[in-house]
Each structure stands twice: as C-alpha cells, then as structure tokens.
Motif scaffolding. Structure first.
Motif, PDB file in Angstrom:
ATOM      1  N   GLY A  65       0.783  -1.232   0.000  1.00 14.07           N
ATOM      2  CA  GLY A  65       0.000   0.000   0.000  1.00 14.07           C
ATOM      3  C   GLY A  65       0.809   1.273   0.000  1.00 14.07           C
ATOM      4  N   ALA A  66       2.120   1.161  -0.060  1.00 10.50           N
ATOM      5  CA  ALA A  66       2.970   2.355   0.003  1.00 10.50           C
ATOM      6  C   ALA A  66       3.004   3.097  -1.321  1.00 10.50           C
ATOM      7  N   ASP A  67       2.834   4.406  -1.236  1.00 15.76           N
ATOM      8  CA  ASP A  67       3.104   5.272  -2.388  1.00 15.76           C
ATOM      9  C   ASP A  67       4.584   5.628  -2.443  1.00 15.76           C
ATOM     10  N   GLN A  68       5.174   5.821  -1.252  1.00 15.57           N
ATOM     11  CA  GLN A  68       6.595   6.142  -1.136  1.00 15.57           C
ATOM     12  C   GLN A  68       7.217   5.257  -0.061  1.00 15.57           C
ATOM     13  N   VAL A  69       8.457   4.864  -0.307  1.00 10.29           N
ATOM     14  CA  VAL A  69       9.211   4.097   0.688  1.00 10.29           C
ATOM     15  C   VAL A  69      10.545   4.793   0.912  1.00 10.29           C
ATOM     16  N   LEU A  70      10.853   5.047   2.176  1.00 12.12           N
ATOM     17  CA  LEU A  70      12.168   5.565   2.534  1.00 12.12           C
ATOM     18  C   LEU A  70      13.041   4.392   2.951  1.00 12.12           C
ATOM     19  N   VAL A  71      14.075   4.118   2.164  1.00  9.38           N
ATOM     20  CA  VAL A  71      15.019   3.047   2.465  1.00  9.38           C
ATOM     21  C   VAL A  71      16.201   3.659   3.205  1.00  9.38           C
ATOM     22  N   VAL A  72      16.283   3.392   4.499  1.00  8.35           N
ATOM     23  CA  VAL A  72      17.401   3.883   5.295  1.00  8.35           C
ATOM     24  C   VAL A  72      18.568   2.915   5.110  1.00  8.35           C
ATOM     25  N   SER A  73      19.718   3.442   4.744  1.00  7.44           N
ATOM     26  CA  SER A  73      20.853   2.602   4.384  1.00  7.44           C
ATOM     27  C   SER A  73      21.345   1.780   5.562  1.00  7.44           C
ATOM     28  N   ALA A  78      29.841  -6.574   7.924  1.00 10.44           N
ATOM     29  CA  ALA A  78      29.965  -7.994   7.617  1.00 10.44           C
ATOM     30  C   ALA A  78      28.922  -8.482   6.623  1.00 10.44           C
ATOM     31  N   ALA A  79      27.997  -7.611   6.238  1.00  2.60           N
ATOM     32  CA  ALA A  79      26.886  -8.017   5.375  1.00  2.60           C
ATOM     33  C   ALA A  79      27.100  -7.553   3.937  1.00  2.60           C
ATOM     34  N   ASP A  80      26.354  -8.162   3.024  1.00  4.00           N
ATOM     35  CA  ASP A  80      26.301  -7.689   1.640  1.00  4.00           C
ATOM     36  C   ASP A  80      25.281  -6.553   1.606  1.00  4.00           C
ATOM     37  N   VAL A  81      25.721  -5.371   1.976  1.00 10.51           N
ATOM     38  CA  VAL A  81      24.785  -4.264   2.160  1.00 10.51           C
ATOM     39  C   VAL A  81      24.133  -3.869   0.833  1.00 10.51           C
ATOM     40  N   VAL A  82      24.881  -3.897  -0.242  1.00  9.92           N
ATOM     41  CA  VAL A  82      24.293  -3.556  -1.543  1.00  9.92           C
ATOM     42  C   VAL A  82      23.184  -4.547  -1.894  1.00  9.92           C
ATOM     43  N   GLY A  83      23.427  -5.824  -1.645  1.00 12.37           N
ATOM     44  CA  GLY A  83      22.403  -6.824  -1.905  1.00 12.37           C
ATOM     45  C   GLY A  83      21.168  -6.604  -1.056  1.00 12.37           C
ATOM     46  N   ILE A 119      29.191   1.544  -1.515  1.00 17.16           N
ATOM     47  CA  ILE A 119      27.854   1.007  -1.246  1.00 17.16           C
ATOM     48  C   ILE A 119      26.789   1.966  -1.755  1.00 17.16           C
ATOM     49  N   HIS A 120      26.985   3.242  -1.484  1.00 19.74           N
ATOM     50  CA  HIS A 120      25.975   4.230  -1.872  1.00 19.74           C
ATOM     51  C   HIS A 120      25.909   4.413  -3.392  1.00 19.74           C
ATOM     52  N   THR A 121      27.055   4.458  -4.043  1.00 22.09           N
ATOM     53  CA  THR A 121      27.020   4.617  -5.501  1.00 22.09           C
ATOM     54  C   THR A 121      26.385   3.396  -6.156  1.00 22.09           C
ATOM     55  N   ALA A 122      26.665   2.206  -5.625  1.00 21.63           N
ATOM     56  CA  ALA A 122      26.057   0.994  -6.180  1.00 21.63           C
ATOM     57  C   ALA A 122      24.548   0.993  -5.958  1.00 21.63           C
ATOM     58  N   THR A 123      24.107   1.442  -4.779  1.00 24.09           N
ATOM     59  CA  THR A 123      22.669   1.481  -4.503  1.00 24.09           C
ATOM     60  C   THR A 123      21.982   2.528  -5.371  1.00 24.09           C
ATOM     61  N   ARG A 138      21.777  12.585  -0.368  1.00 25.04           N
ATOM     62  CA  ARG A 138      23.203  12.515  -0.034  1.00 25.04           C
ATOM     63  C   ARG A 138      23.462  13.381   1.190  1.00 25.04           C
ATOM     64  N   ASN A 139      23.297  12.754   2.355  1.00 28.92           N
ATOM     65  CA  ASN A 139      23.331  13.470   3.623  1.00 28.92           C
ATOM     66  C   ASN A 139      24.750  13.836   4.039  1.00 28.92           C
ATOM     67  N   GLY A 140      24.896  15.064   4.524  1.00 28.37           N
ATOM     68  CA  GLY A 140      26.168  15.507   5.061  1.00 28.37           C
ATOM     69  C   GLY A 140      26.533  14.731   6.314  1.00 28.37           C
ATOM     70  N   ALA A 141      27.813  14.744   6.663  1.00 30.55           N
ATOM     71  CA  ALA A 141      28.300  14.005   7.833  1.00 30.55           C
ATOM     72  C   ALA A 141      27.575  14.483   9.085  1.00 30.55           C
ATOM     73  N   TYR A 142      26.868  13.568   9.740  1.00 32.87           N
ATOM     74  CA  TYR A 142      26.108  13.953  10.934  1.00 32.87           C
ATOM     75  C   TYR A 142      26.449  13.101  12.151  1.00 32.87           C
ATOM     76  N   GLY A 143      27.518  12.320  12.068  1.00 34.55           N
ATOM     77  CA  GLY A 143      27.923  11.511  13.206  1.00 34.55           C
ATOM     78  C   GLY A 143      28.369  12.368  14.368  1.00 34.55           C
ATOM     79  N   PRO A 144      28.472  11.776  15.560  1.00 40.40           N
ATOM     80  CA  PRO A 144      28.899  12.531  16.744  1.00 40.40           C
ATOM     81  C   PRO A 144      30.256  13.191  16.535  1.00 40.40           C
ATOM     82  N   LEU A 145      30.364  14.447  16.895  1.00 41.65           N
ATOM     83  CA  LEU A 145      31.609  15.177  16.651  1.00 41.65           C
ATOM     84  C   LEU A 145      32.770  14.635  17.465  1.00 41.65           C
TER      85      LEU A 145
END
Length: 284
Positions: A65-73, A78-83, A119-123, A138-145
């Motif tokens: 039923g989704a019109d839009q899906v947000l896929v959070v990377s 250790a995983a095949d993240v692209v897959g 991973i991101h370019t492949a996705t 393409r989110n800017g760096a937001y990890g803990p400073l």
C-alpha cells in the motif's frame, strides 16, 4: 501511504516524528525488525509491520500500500549491504510504490576513497535501473563530533590526520528535511545533497572550540600510519581504524567540500552550523 524503514533507529525515528507533524498518522507506516520497539508509533496510529532487508517476503508485506518508501541505508560491515538494499528497492517496486527515497551519503561518487561510498554509488545505480521515480538523499556528515575530533576536551588538541573542508550537518535537520520531502511539500529527483551551508576544517574547529571554551585548542596533524597505530593502541580494531582513515583521506581530497542550499530551502531556515553542533555538544 509513506513507509519508513529503520524507524527504530536515530534518523528513521526522527523522520517519522517529523512526518507525524505534517500528515495524518494513518498515512504513515514503518517497517522494522522488532515491532515491540516501535510500539510508541503504533500507539499514535502509525501502521507498524515487521520487515528486514534480509527477508524480501516480509518487506513486501510491510511495504504493501505504500506510495513512497524511505530506504534507510544499512551499515553492517559484515553483510552484503548492496544486496540488502537491492532487496528493499525491489520489494518497494513490487509493492507498487511510485517513489523510493534512499539515505545516501554526501560525496557518493565514483573514486571517493571513503569505503562506504561504494555502497551508496552501487545502490544509487540500482535505483536508477528501477522502474520508479527515486531520490537519493546525499546526507552531510552527521555523526557525533567527538568521534571525528577525538578527545580534544581532555587534551586541548585536535590531533587527527590531515583533513579537508566538510559541511558537518545536524541529523535532526536532515530528518526534518526528509519528512518535508516525503510529505509532498517539495519533490526532488535523483541524487541531491543535504548539507549544512558551510564546510569547515579541523583548523576551523580548533578556533571554534577555543572561542567556545575560552582556552586555546590546537590543531595537530598526525601522520596517517601514526594515527592508525594510536587508534589500535587504545583498542580500536585495525580494520575499523583504516576504514575511518579513508574518510579523512576523502575529506582532504575534496570529496566532501561542496555545501549545497537545498537543506536550508527545505527547512525554511538556516540549518545548524558546525559551531552550533559543537556548542550543543559542550552543553550536554
């Protein structure tokens, strides 16, 4: 319906909170590994279904039923993240979504030495080959400073490898802007950068920290291999240290230097700056 994956995580959860301020709860769904952790959303009328990128069948059910899906990377080294991302995109298409949005990374272009960029370019290529409209945030760096700057509060120095300009961005701003897009306030296609308005270096951070604390904070440039050795000496696995080193290498090669205006346009205000983020960190 808007379906958000990873809604029990920091970015996904904050995005849902902002969506709830913009659209009725019955127009929002979340796809999560553990539905018990999303009870606070279910209690407010959000549709909660179990789904994980490893299980295409569960994904198809959670995306129904989704019109839009947000896929959070994903970020499991250790995983095949692209897959796994491919599973999510294909499930969204099969469920009939008309647009897939993906949380990509600033500077996600071929040649970027920062390893997750691959991973991101492949996705993004998978999205481009899909049969639906898509948006790569393409989110800017937001990890803990403190992870980026090191223990400068204790040592009085920012002792890290050579760096380059980066528009360090507030995760809360990215979540709000993502909700703005999902709510339909503005449509964007393809890869777009969501960054703070200004890129800064560690030299800039040393000056900002000095101004905020009233004491002199120095910037010391460490040799790459010395930095890796220092990290392993304090217990960081060498593989993890070398992976992080590629981020500094990408920064000094200019892959993160460009700051864009879109985040401010979506928010309708200026995003939080690096100085704002550092001040907030000091206040905690």
């Amino acid at each position: 319906m808007i379906v958000v994956t990873g809604a029990t995580g920091g970015l996904g959860g904050a995005t849902v909170e902002h969506l709830l301020r913009r659209v009725p709860a019955d127009r929002i769904g979340v796809s999560v590994r553990d539905t018990a952790k999303a009870r606070h959303f279910a209690d407010r009328g959000v549709r909660v279904r179990q789904g994980s990128y490893e299980d295409p069948g569960a994904l198809l059910h959670s995306f129904a039923g989704a019109d839009q899906v947000l896929v959070v990377s994903g970020n499991d080294p250790a995983a095949d993240v692209v897959g796994l991302h491919r599973n999510a995109v294909e499930a969204a298409v099969a469920a009939g979504a008309r647009r897939v949005l993906y949380t990509s990374q600033h500077g996600a272009v071929p040649g970027n030495p920062y390893r997750p960029s691959d991973i991101h370019t492949a996705t993004e290529a998978i999205l481009g080959d899909s049969s639906v409209a898509w948006t790569a945030l393409r989110n800017g760096a937001y990890g803990p400073l403190d992870q980026v700057l090191g223990p400068w509060q204790r040592t009085g120095v920012i002792a890290q490898p050579a760096d380059g300009p980066v528009p360090y961005t507030d995760r809360a701003d990215i979540a709000e802007a993502t909700a703005v897009i999902l709510a339909g306030d503005r449509s964007v296609d393809g890869p777009v950068a969501l960054t703070a308005p200004t890129a800064v270096t560690f030299d800039d951070f040393a000056q900002i920290a000095s101004d905020l604390t009233g004491r002199t904070v120095k910037r010391i440039v460490l040799d790459d291999e010395q930095w890796v050795a220092d990290q392993t000496a304090i217990g960081v696995p060498e593989q993890a240290a070398r992976s992080m080193l590629t981020w500094y290498q990408a920064a000094r090669a200019g892959y993160f230097a460009e700051a864009g205006p879109l985040l401010a346009e979506l928010l309708g205000r200026e995003p939080r700056t690096a100085a704002d983020r550092l001040a907030a960190h000091l206040a905690t």
